[in-house]
Design a protein around this motif. Structure first.
Motif, PDB file in Angstrom:
ATOM      1  N   SER A 100       0.853  -1.198   0.000  1.00 40.23           N
ATOM      2  CA  SER A 100       0.000   0.000   0.000  1.00 40.23           C
ATOM      3  C   SER A 100       0.887   1.245   0.000  1.00 40.23           C
ATOM      4  O   SER A 100       2.123   1.158   0.009  1.00 40.23           O
ATOM      5  CB  SER A 100      -0.965  -0.031   1.184  1.00 40.23           C
ATOM      6  OG  SER A 100      -0.246   0.015   2.392  1.00 40.23           O
ATOM      7  N   VAL A 101       0.226   2.403  -0.029  1.00 40.62           N
ATOM      8  CA  VAL A 101       0.937   3.674  -0.229  1.00 40.62           C
ATOM      9  C   VAL A 101       0.545   4.635   0.880  1.00 40.62           C
ATOM     10  O   VAL A 101      -0.625   4.668   1.276  1.00 40.62           O
ATOM     11  CB  VAL A 101       0.526   4.292  -1.599  1.00 40.62           C
ATOM     12  CG1 VAL A 101       1.246   5.608  -1.856  1.00 40.62           C
ATOM     13  CG2 VAL A 101       0.770   3.306  -2.739  1.00 40.62           C
ATOM     14  N   VAL A 102       1.492   5.425   1.369  1.00 42.30           N
ATOM     15  CA  VAL A 102       1.135   6.513   2.287  1.00 42.30           C
ATOM     16  C   VAL A 102       1.595   7.832   1.684  1.00 42.30           C
ATOM     17  O   VAL A 102       2.710   7.942   1.163  1.00 42.30           O
ATOM     18  CB  VAL A 102       1.722   6.293   3.712  1.00 42.30           C
ATOM     19  CG1 VAL A 102       3.242   6.244   3.717  1.00 42.30           C
ATOM     20  CG2 VAL A 102       1.230   7.392   4.655  1.00 42.30           C
ATOM     21  N   VAL A 103       0.698   8.805   1.721  1.00 41.16           N
ATOM     22  CA  VAL A 103       0.985  10.140   1.175  1.00 41.16           C
ATOM     23  C   VAL A 103       0.878  11.126   2.337  1.00 41.16           C
ATOM     24  O   VAL A 103      -0.152  11.158   3.024  1.00 41.16           O
ATOM     25  CB  VAL A 103      -0.063  10.517   0.098  1.00 41.16           C
ATOM     26  CG1 VAL A 103       0.196  11.916  -0.447  1.00 41.16           C
ATOM     27  CG2 VAL A 103      -0.086   9.493  -1.029  1.00 41.16           C
ATOM     28  N   GLY A 104       1.913  11.929   2.569  1.00 35.91           N
ATOM     29  CA  GLY A 104       1.835  12.893   3.669  1.00 35.91           C
ATOM     30  C   GLY A 104       3.119  13.690   3.784  1.00 35.91           C
ATOM     31  O   GLY A 104       4.033  13.562   2.965  1.00 35.91           O
ATOM     32  N   LEU A 105       3.185  14.525   4.814  1.00 36.87           N
ATOM     33  CA  LEU A 105       4.406  15.299   5.084  1.00 36.87           C
ATOM     34  C   LEU A 105       5.366  14.390   5.845  1.00 36.87           C
ATOM     35  O   LEU A 105       5.265  14.261   7.051  1.00 36.87           O
ATOM     36  CB  LEU A 105       4.061  16.534   5.932  1.00 36.87           C
ATOM     37  CG  LEU A 105       3.316  17.649   5.214  1.00 36.87           C
ATOM     38  CD1 LEU A 105       2.751  18.658   6.220  1.00 36.87           C
ATOM     39  CD2 LEU A 105       4.242  18.372   4.232  1.00 36.87           C
ATOM     40  N   GLU A 120      10.908  -1.334   4.735  1.00 35.28           N
ATOM     41  CA  GLU A 120      10.940  -2.741   5.162  1.00 35.28           C
ATOM     42  C   GLU A 120       9.571  -3.401   5.022  1.00 35.28           C
ATOM     43  O   GLU A 120       9.468  -4.580   4.723  1.00 35.28           O
ATOM     44  CB  GLU A 120      11.400  -2.836   6.628  1.00 35.28           C
ATOM     45  CG  GLU A 120      12.908  -2.765   6.755  1.00 35.28           C
ATOM     46  CD  GLU A 120      13.375  -2.594   8.192  1.00 35.28           C
ATOM     47  OE1 GLU A 120      14.584  -2.363   8.362  1.00 35.28           O
ATOM     48  OE2 GLU A 120      12.542  -2.661   9.131  1.00 35.28           O
ATOM     49  N   LYS A 121       8.527  -2.605   5.245  1.00 32.05           N
ATOM     50  CA  LYS A 121       7.180  -3.185   5.149  1.00 32.05           C
ATOM     51  C   LYS A 121       6.644  -3.145   3.716  1.00 32.05           C
ATOM     52  O   LYS A 121       5.491  -3.464   3.464  1.00 32.05           O
ATOM     53  CB  LYS A 121       6.237  -2.458   6.118  1.00 32.05           C
ATOM     54  CG  LYS A 121       4.954  -3.223   6.309  1.00 32.05           C
ATOM     55  CD  LYS A 121       4.148  -2.912   7.525  1.00 32.05           C
ATOM     56  CE  LYS A 121       2.883  -3.758   7.468  1.00 32.05           C
ATOM     57  NZ  LYS A 121       1.932  -3.439   8.505  1.00 32.05           N
ATOM     58  N   ARG A 122       7.487  -2.700   2.773  1.00 32.10           N
ATOM     59  CA  ARG A 122       7.087  -2.567   1.356  1.00 32.10           C
ATOM     60  C   ARG A 122       5.912  -1.606   1.189  1.00 32.10           C
ATOM     61  O   ARG A 122       5.038  -1.791   0.346  1.00 32.10           O
ATOM     62  CB  ARG A 122       6.744  -3.936   0.737  1.00 32.10           C
ATOM     63  CG  ARG A 122       7.988  -4.768   0.407  1.00 32.10           C
ATOM     64  CD  ARG A 122       7.679  -5.932  -0.516  1.00 32.10           C
ATOM     65  NE  ARG A 122       6.995  -5.547  -1.722  1.00 32.10           N
ATOM     66  CZ  ARG A 122       5.730  -5.854  -2.008  1.00 32.10           C
ATOM     67  NH1 ARG A 122       4.983  -6.545  -1.157  1.00 32.10           N
ATOM     68  NH2 ARG A 122       5.195  -5.469  -3.149  1.00 32.10           N
ATOM     69  N   ILE A 123       5.915  -0.558   2.010  1.00 29.98           N
ATOM     70  CA  ILE A 123       4.913   0.507   1.840  1.00 29.98           C
ATOM     71  C   ILE A 123       5.562   1.592   0.983  1.00 29.98           C
ATOM     72  O   ILE A 123       6.708   1.980   1.231  1.00 29.98           O
ATOM     73  CB  ILE A 123       4.475   1.075   3.212  1.00 29.98           C
ATOM     74  CG1 ILE A 123       3.719   0.000   4.002  1.00 29.98           C
ATOM     75  CG2 ILE A 123       3.613   2.330   3.044  1.00 29.98           C
ATOM     76  CD1 ILE A 123       3.403   0.363   5.436  1.00 29.98           C
ATOM     77  N   THR A 124       4.849   2.043  -0.031  1.00 31.19           N
ATOM     78  CA  THR A 124       5.370   3.124  -0.869  1.00 31.19           C
ATOM     79  C   THR A 124       5.134   4.447  -0.156  1.00 31.19           C
ATOM     80  O   THR A 124       4.003   4.748   0.242  1.00 31.19           O
ATOM     81  CB  THR A 124       4.670   3.127  -2.248  1.00 31.19           C
ATOM     82  OG1 THR A 124       5.013   1.904  -2.913  1.00 31.19           O
ATOM     83  CG2 THR A 124       5.101   4.306  -3.096  1.00 31.19           C
ATOM     84  N   ALA A 125       6.210   5.221   0.039  1.00 30.62           N
ATOM     85  CA  ALA A 125       6.112   6.483   0.775  1.00 30.62           C
ATOM     86  C   ALA A 125       6.157   7.651  -0.196  1.00 30.62           C
ATOM     87  O   ALA A 125       7.121   7.799  -0.951  1.00 30.62           O
ATOM     88  CB  ALA A 125       7.263   6.587   1.765  1.00 30.62           C
ATOM     89  N   VAL A 126       5.126   8.467  -0.193  1.00 32.61           N
ATOM     90  CA  VAL A 126       5.091   9.659  -1.048  1.00 32.61           C
ATOM     91  C   VAL A 126       5.168  10.878  -0.124  1.00 32.61           C
ATOM     92  O   VAL A 126       4.246  11.156   0.641  1.00 32.61           O
ATOM     93  CB  VAL A 126       3.801   9.695  -1.905  1.00 32.61           C
ATOM     94  CG1 VAL A 126       3.778  10.943  -2.778  1.00 32.61           C
ATOM     95  CG2 VAL A 126       3.689   8.437  -2.763  1.00 32.61           C
ATOM     96  N   GLY A 374       9.905  -1.991  -1.499  1.00 31.29           N
ATOM     97  CA  GLY A 374      10.888  -2.399  -0.492  1.00 31.29           C
ATOM     98  C   GLY A 374      12.209  -1.664  -0.579  1.00 31.29           C
ATOM     99  O   GLY A 374      13.110  -1.902   0.224  1.00 31.29           O
ATOM    100  N   ASN A 375      12.356  -0.754  -1.559  1.00 29.94           N
ATOM    101  CA  ASN A 375      13.624  -0.026  -1.682  1.00 29.94           C
ATOM    102  C   ASN A 375      13.470   1.414  -1.210  1.00 29.94           C
ATOM    103  O   ASN A 375      12.437   2.040  -1.448  1.00 29.94           O
ATOM    104  CB  ASN A 375      14.074   0.022  -3.151  1.00 29.94           C
ATOM    105  CG  ASN A 375      14.278  -1.368  -3.707  1.00 29.94           C
ATOM    106  OD1 ASN A 375      14.923  -2.197  -3.056  1.00 29.94           O
ATOM    107  ND2 ASN A 375      13.713  -1.641  -4.865  1.00 29.94           N
ATOM    108  N   VAL A 376      14.518   1.928  -0.573  1.00 30.30           N
ATOM    109  CA  VAL A 376      14.553   3.353  -0.225  1.00 30.30           C
ATOM    110  C   VAL A 376      15.244   4.056  -1.398  1.00 30.30           C
ATOM    111  O   VAL A 376      16.401   3.775  -1.706  1.00 30.30           O
ATOM    112  CB  VAL A 376      15.317   3.585   1.102  1.00 30.30           C
ATOM    113  CG1 VAL A 376      15.446   5.077   1.382  1.00 30.30           C
ATOM    114  CG2 VAL A 376      14.597   2.887   2.255  1.00 30.30           C
ATOM    115  N   LEU A 377      14.491   4.941  -2.078  1.00 31.05           N
ATOM    116  CA  LEU A 377      15.006   5.529  -3.320  1.00 31.05           C
ATOM    117  C   LEU A 377      15.809   6.800  -3.080  1.00 31.05           C
ATOM    118  O   LEU A 377      16.542   7.254  -3.944  1.00 31.05           O
ATOM    119  CB  LEU A 377      13.847   5.857  -4.270  1.00 31.05           C
ATOM    120  CG  LEU A 377      12.893   4.703  -4.576  1.00 31.05           C
ATOM    121  CD1 LEU A 377      11.780   5.158  -5.498  1.00 31.05           C
ATOM    122  CD2 LEU A 377      13.645   3.543  -5.216  1.00 31.05           C
TER     123      LEU A 377
END
Ligand code: NAD
Length: 381
Positions: A100-105, A120-126, A374-377
């Motif tokens: 899943s994806v989280v969008v926030g500050l 690590e939890k394979r959450i996409t961070a926006v 799962g990757n930190v870009l």
């Protein structure tokens, strides 16, 4: 190209939660925006009471087509995309699904641990705070919209604390001169503060280390203070960088001089990823007129005034010093509405055919997607 699969192949599900951070009244999506997103084929579920701090009742979300979910566990367990103002707390991350994806500050540079846990939890961070400063991104830029709200609020806070009128008044009891307002830092918040103070009738002057803002300050009817510095602290990203010791001395001298004649000083100076510069020392506060007011919008980054206490209003040396740490949140209705419209524009950019498609070759997407698969870009920490 990355593709986030929706759960069960149905409409992509957005979740909106009640913010948990103390004193946060804003909500990330308001009913108006929710209605438009649902019209585009998305499903939206809202935690019961999520909008109450900003006066958006559950029934308005229901009327817009959202479902109200009393259980956070059920809400986050079913969500494809969680939209928040602030970074998710651990208990929220625990309830989110991998993929899943989280969008926030998210402020990745200040929160490397959070980013690692999301990765690590394979959450996409926006990260909404990582938006590039391009014309295309402007409509999605929550930092700008929330700075607009903060700049407005700073003037209201100052006007309330100032034991004087702001406009010139000609009355049978005589003529009262206008208040004098000094704005330090003329970015988005500073320009809004200038504009508001002018509307209230004050005489306004402003200073910024980026010479490029002179015209903008003057176009709002304020005076640009020339500190006589020869370097331009503007950067290509339109942020400021720290100026030399020699320039700092010149700036300190001119601010000391202006402060002694100022009724209200609003400070907004920030440096990306750094402590805010101290522009007003205790000595300078001592030189101010009794009853005058400082509103320090950089309080959350250490403050532009040495005597600011973040989150508090104090009187020091006869000067009221206000250090709001969430000035935008104090205008919760419109700040939420603007935040929500920014997020809507970003989602419109990221969603194709009802699913989130992350084109990491797109500059805008690449800038704000911090973790994926799962990757930190981004380099964080
Ligand atoms: P900011 O919040 O990073 O900083 C606030 C202001 O403080 C800036 O104008 C900065 O120059 C100033 N400052 C820093 N150190 C100072 C010092 N020692 N003394 C005085 N002033 C100091 O800035 P911001 O509000 O985010 O915006 C900065 C610029 O970027 C503006 O011109 C704005 O229009 C532009 N911007 C563009 C976009 C976009 O195009 N998408 C988005 C946001 C901002």
């Amino acid at each position: 190209m990355g593709l986030e699969e929706t759960q069960g192949g149905n409409a992509m599900k957005l979740a909106v939660v009640k913010e948990v951070k103390a004193d946060e009244r804003r909500v990330a999506l308001v009913p108006e925006t929710v209605g438009r997103l649902i019209a585009k084929g998305l499903a939206v579920a809202v935690e019961a009471g999520a909008g109450s701090g900003a006066w958006f009742p559950d029934r308005d979300y229901q009327q817009a087509g959202a479902t109200i979910e009393p259980s956070l566990e059920a809400l986050l367990g079913a969500a494809d995309v969680l939209v928040k103002i602030h970074a998710p707390e651990q208990h929220e991350i625990d309830l989110m699904r991998p993929g899943s994806v989280v969008v926030g500050l998210l402020y990745p540079r200040f929160n490397p641990d959070l980013i690692r846990r999301l990765g690590e939890k394979r959450i996409t961070a926006v990260a909404l705070d990582s938006m590039p400063r391009t014309s295309m991104a402007q409509v999605m830029d929550v930092l700008s919209s929330q700075s607009t709200a903060a700049g407005y609020r700073a003037v209201i806070l100052a006007a309330r604390a100032l034991p004087k009128f702001l406009p010139m008044l000609m009355t049978p009891a005589g003529t009262i001169g206008p208040a004098r307002v000094l704005v330090l830092g003329a970015g988005v918040a500073g320009l809004q503060a200038i504009s508001m103070a002018r509307r209230l009738g004050a005489v306004v002057e402003a200073f910024d280390v980026r010479g490029a803002v002179k015209e903008e300050i003057e176009s709002l009817g304020a005076r640009f203070i020339d500190a006589g510095i020869t370097e331009d602290a503007g950067t290509s990203g339109s942020y400021a960088r720290e100026v030399s010791a020699e320039s700092q001395q010149k700036i300190a001298a001119i601010i000391t001089d202006r402060l002694s004649r100022t009724d209200i000083c609003i400070t907004t100076a920030r440096l990306p990823g750094r402590r805010a510069p101290v522009l007003i020392t205790a000595e300078m506060v001592r030189g101010m007129r009794p009853g005058s007011v400082i509103v320090d919008l950089a309080a959350d980054q250490g403050g532009n005034c040495a005597l600011t206490e973040p989150g508090a209003e104090v009187v020091r040396e006869g000067v009221t010093i206000i250090g709001p740490t969430n000035a935008a949140g104090e205008v919760a209705v419109h700040a939420s509405q603007m935040f929500s419209r920014n997020v809507e524009r970003l989602l419109n950019h990221l969603i194709r055919d009802g699913a989130l498609r992350l084109d990491l070759k797109d500059e805008l997407t690449r800038s704000c997607v911090i973790t994926h698969d799962g990757n930190v870009l981004e380099a964080v920490g």
